[in-house]
Write a protein that holds these residues in place. Sequence first.
Motif, mmCIF file in Angstrom:
data_model
loop_
_atom_site.group_PDB
_atom_site.id
_atom_site.type_symbol
_atom_site.label_atom_id
_atom_site.label_comp_id
_atom_site.label_asym_id
_atom_site.label_seq_id
_atom_site.Cartn_x
_atom_site.Cartn_y
_atom_site.Cartn_z
ATOM 1 N N SER A 75 0.165 -1.429 -0.242
ATOM 2 C CA SER A 75 0.416 -0.160 0.265
ATOM 3 C C SER A 75 0.521 1.213 0.282
ATOM 4 C CB SER A 75 -1.231 0.025 1.553
ATOM 5 O OG SER A 75 -2.097 -0.497 1.498
ATOM 6 N N THR A 76 2.227 0.675 0.793
ATOM 7 C CA THR A 76 3.261 2.293 0.623
ATOM 8 C C THR A 76 3.521 2.617 -0.787
ATOM 9 O OG1 THR A 76 3.504 2.029 3.075
ATOM 10 C CG2 THR A 76 4.762 3.409 1.727
ATOM 11 N N ALA A 77 3.956 1.720 -0.562
ATOM 12 C CA ALA A 77 4.466 1.203 -2.484
ATOM 13 C C ALA A 77 3.115 2.403 -3.653
ATOM 14 C CB ALA A 77 4.710 0.497 -3.402
ATOM 15 N N ILE A 78 2.067 1.858 -3.357
ATOM 16 C CA ILE A 78 0.753 2.408 -4.264
ATOM 17 C C ILE A 78 0.908 3.497 -3.813
ATOM 18 C CG2 ILE A 78 -1.522 2.340 -4.562
ATOM 19 C CD1 ILE A 78 -1.106 -0.619 -4.006
ATOM 20 N N ASN A 79 1.172 4.070 -2.689
ATOM 21 C CA ASN A 79 0.625 5.536 -2.032
ATOM 22 C C ASN A 79 1.713 6.226 -2.771
ATOM 23 O OD1 ASN A 79 -1.729 5.024 -0.569
ATOM 24 N ND2 ASN A 79 -0.933 4.747 1.064
ATOM 25 N N GLU A 80 3.064 5.762 -2.732
ATOM 26 C CA GLU A 80 4.489 6.618 -3.403
ATOM 27 C C GLU A 80 3.629 6.764 -5.202
ATOM 28 O OE1 GLU A 80 7.067 7.900 -2.139
ATOM 29 O OE2 GLU A 80 6.014 7.831 -0.169
ATOM 30 N N ILE A 81 3.172 5.960 -5.860
ATOM 31 C CA ILE A 81 2.722 5.836 -7.359
ATOM 32 C C ILE A 81 2.278 6.923 -7.463
ATOM 33 C CG2 ILE A 81 2.405 5.084 -9.136
ATOM 34 C CD1 ILE A 81 3.360 2.570 -8.368
ATOM 35 N N LEU A 82 1.169 7.374 -6.715
ATOM 36 C CA LEU A 82 -0.685 7.923 -6.614
ATOM 37 C C LEU A 82 0.289 9.607 -6.534
ATOM 38 C CD1 LEU A 82 -3.507 6.034 -4.974
ATOM 39 C CD2 LEU A 82 -2.346 6.996 -7.308
ATOM 40 N N LYS A 83 1.127 9.835 -5.511
ATOM 41 C CA LYS A 83 1.969 10.546 -4.982
ATOM 42 C C LYS A 83 2.850 11.668 -6.025
ATOM 43 C CE LYS A 83 4.491 13.144 -1.629
ATOM 44 N NZ LYS A 83 5.738 12.577 0.080
ATOM 45 N N LYS A 84 3.357 10.666 -6.783
ATOM 46 C CA LYS A 84 4.015 11.534 -7.653
ATOM 47 C C LYS A 84 3.124 11.587 -9.191
ATOM 48 C CE LYS A 84 8.144 8.532 -6.833
ATOM 49 N NZ LYS A 84 9.283 7.281 -7.232
ATOM 50 N N LYS A 89 0.659 15.759 -12.632
ATOM 51 C CA LYS A 89 -0.685 16.171 -12.541
ATOM 52 C C LYS A 89 -0.338 17.927 -12.640
ATOM 53 C CE LYS A 89 -3.774 12.485 -13.443
ATOM 54 N NZ LYS A 89 -4.703 11.846 -12.572
ATOM 55 N N ASN A 90 -0.419 18.232 -10.789
ATOM 56 C CA ASN A 90 -0.213 19.710 -10.252
ATOM 57 C C ASN A 90 0.750 20.645 -11.053
ATOM 58 O OD1 ASN A 90 -2.829 18.723 -8.599
ATOM 59 N ND2 ASN A 90 -0.910 18.698 -6.761
ATOM 60 N N THR A 91 2.173 19.899 -11.671
ATOM 61 C CA THR A 91 3.243 21.031 -12.156
ATOM 62 C C THR A 91 2.775 20.488 -13.180
ATOM 63 O OG1 THR A 91 4.869 19.572 -10.890
ATOM 64 C CG2 THR A 91 5.656 20.519 -12.578
ATOM 65 N N ILE A 92 1.743 19.954 -14.020
ATOM 66 C CA ILE A 92 1.044 20.421 -15.996
ATOM 67 C C ILE A 92 1.032 21.652 -15.608
ATOM 68 C CG2 ILE A 92 0.275 19.424 -17.185
ATOM 69 C CD1 ILE A 92 1.593 16.945 -16.704
ATOM 70 N N SER A 93 -0.265 21.454 -14.599
ATOM 71 C CA SER A 93 -1.456 22.076 -14.221
ATOM 72 C C SER A 93 -1.165 23.515 -14.101
ATOM 73 C CB SER A 93 -2.272 22.151 -13.503
ATOM 74 O OG SER A 93 -3.924 22.000 -12.768
ATOM 75 N N LEU A 286 1.879 11.685 -16.671
ATOM 76 C CA LEU A 286 3.093 11.484 -17.343
ATOM 77 C C LEU A 286 4.201 10.779 -16.478
ATOM 78 C CD1 LEU A 286 5.203 14.940 -18.118
ATOM 79 C CD2 LEU A 286 6.535 12.852 -18.227
ATOM 80 N N ARG A 287 4.262 9.543 -18.144
ATOM 81 C CA ARG A 287 5.653 8.350 -18.034
ATOM 82 C C ARG A 287 6.811 8.280 -18.925
ATOM 83 N NH1 ARG A 287 1.517 3.290 -17.317
ATOM 84 N NH2 ARG A 287 0.732 3.826 -15.770
#
Length: 290
Positions: A75-84, A89-93, A286-287
Motif C-alpha cells: 500500500s505504501t508503494a501504491i501511495n508513492e506512485i499516486l503521490k508522484k 498533474k499538479n506541475t503540469i496544471s 506523465l511516464r
Amino acid sequence: MSVKVIFVVLFFCGGVKFLNKVSCILWSFNIVLVVLFAIEIINGLKDPFAFQVSFLIFGTILIAIQIYFNFCRSSTAINEILKKDLISKNTISTLFTMIEVRDGYTGYHSSNVAKYAYQVAKSMKLSNEACKNIYIGCKLHDLGKIYIPEGILNKPGQLSEEEFLLLKEHPLRGYQVVSQIPVFENTCVPDIVLYHHERVDGKGYPKGLSKEEIPIEARIVAVCDAYDAMTTSRSYRNAMAPEQAIDIIKNNIGTQFDPTVTDHFLECFHIVNSKKNNSTIPSTSLRKTS
C-alpha cells in the motif's frame, strides 16, 4: 476440534498455494504449530488450553508481521506512485495556468495545438505514452512566452527586428524551465518546447537543426503549431481560412515542414476539426518514453 486436527487442516491449506499471501500466512501457522508441538512433547504439556493460548499469541504476532510486509508495504508503494502522479498533474496544471494567466490567447492556442498533435501522433502509430507526452508538450510549448513583454506579444502592428529577436528567445526560455523539472526527465516535453520552431531546411530557430536532427515530436508540433497560428485571430491580423492555411502548409513541405508528418496531418485534418470540440483529452499522467 482437537489441536492436532487443526494442525492437519492448516498444514493442508498451507500447501495449497492458490494465493501467495494466504499461503504465507498459513505456512507461518504451520511453523508455529510444529514448534509448539515440539515444546509440548519436550515439556510433557497436557493442558490443551495452554497450548491454544500460546498458539493464539504467536499466531497473532505472525499475522501482524505478515500483514505489514504483504499489505502495508504494498500500500505504501501504491501511495508513492499516486503521490508522484499527483505531483506530475499538479506541475503540469500549474505551468499551464501560468501560461493562461500571462496571455489568454497563448493558452487557447496551446490547447488547440495539443489536440491536433495528439491526433497526428496517433495517426503515425506512436506509442500511447509518446502521444500523451506530445499532448503535454504542446500544452507547454509556448511556456517561454511568459518572459516576453506583453507589448510584444500583443502588438497590433509588425514587430521590429529587435522585438522579433526577443520573441525568438521563448523556446530557450521555456526549455530552461521544463528541463529542470524532474517529472519531464526522459520525456519528449523539453524537446518540444525547445525545437518546435525548427525547420527541416535548417532555417529555423533556436539551433538551426534540419531534417532528422529535429526530434520527431517537435516536427509534429511544428505543423500543428503553424496551422493553428494561421487559423486563429491575432492582435495584428484576422484568422485565415482553413483551406488557405492548408495550401500554405502544402507549399512549405520539405522546407519548413517534414513531408511524412505533413502527410499524416493532412490525412487526419478533417477528422481533427470534426472532433475539435468533442475530442477526448488524454490523461496528463506523465511516464518515460525514452
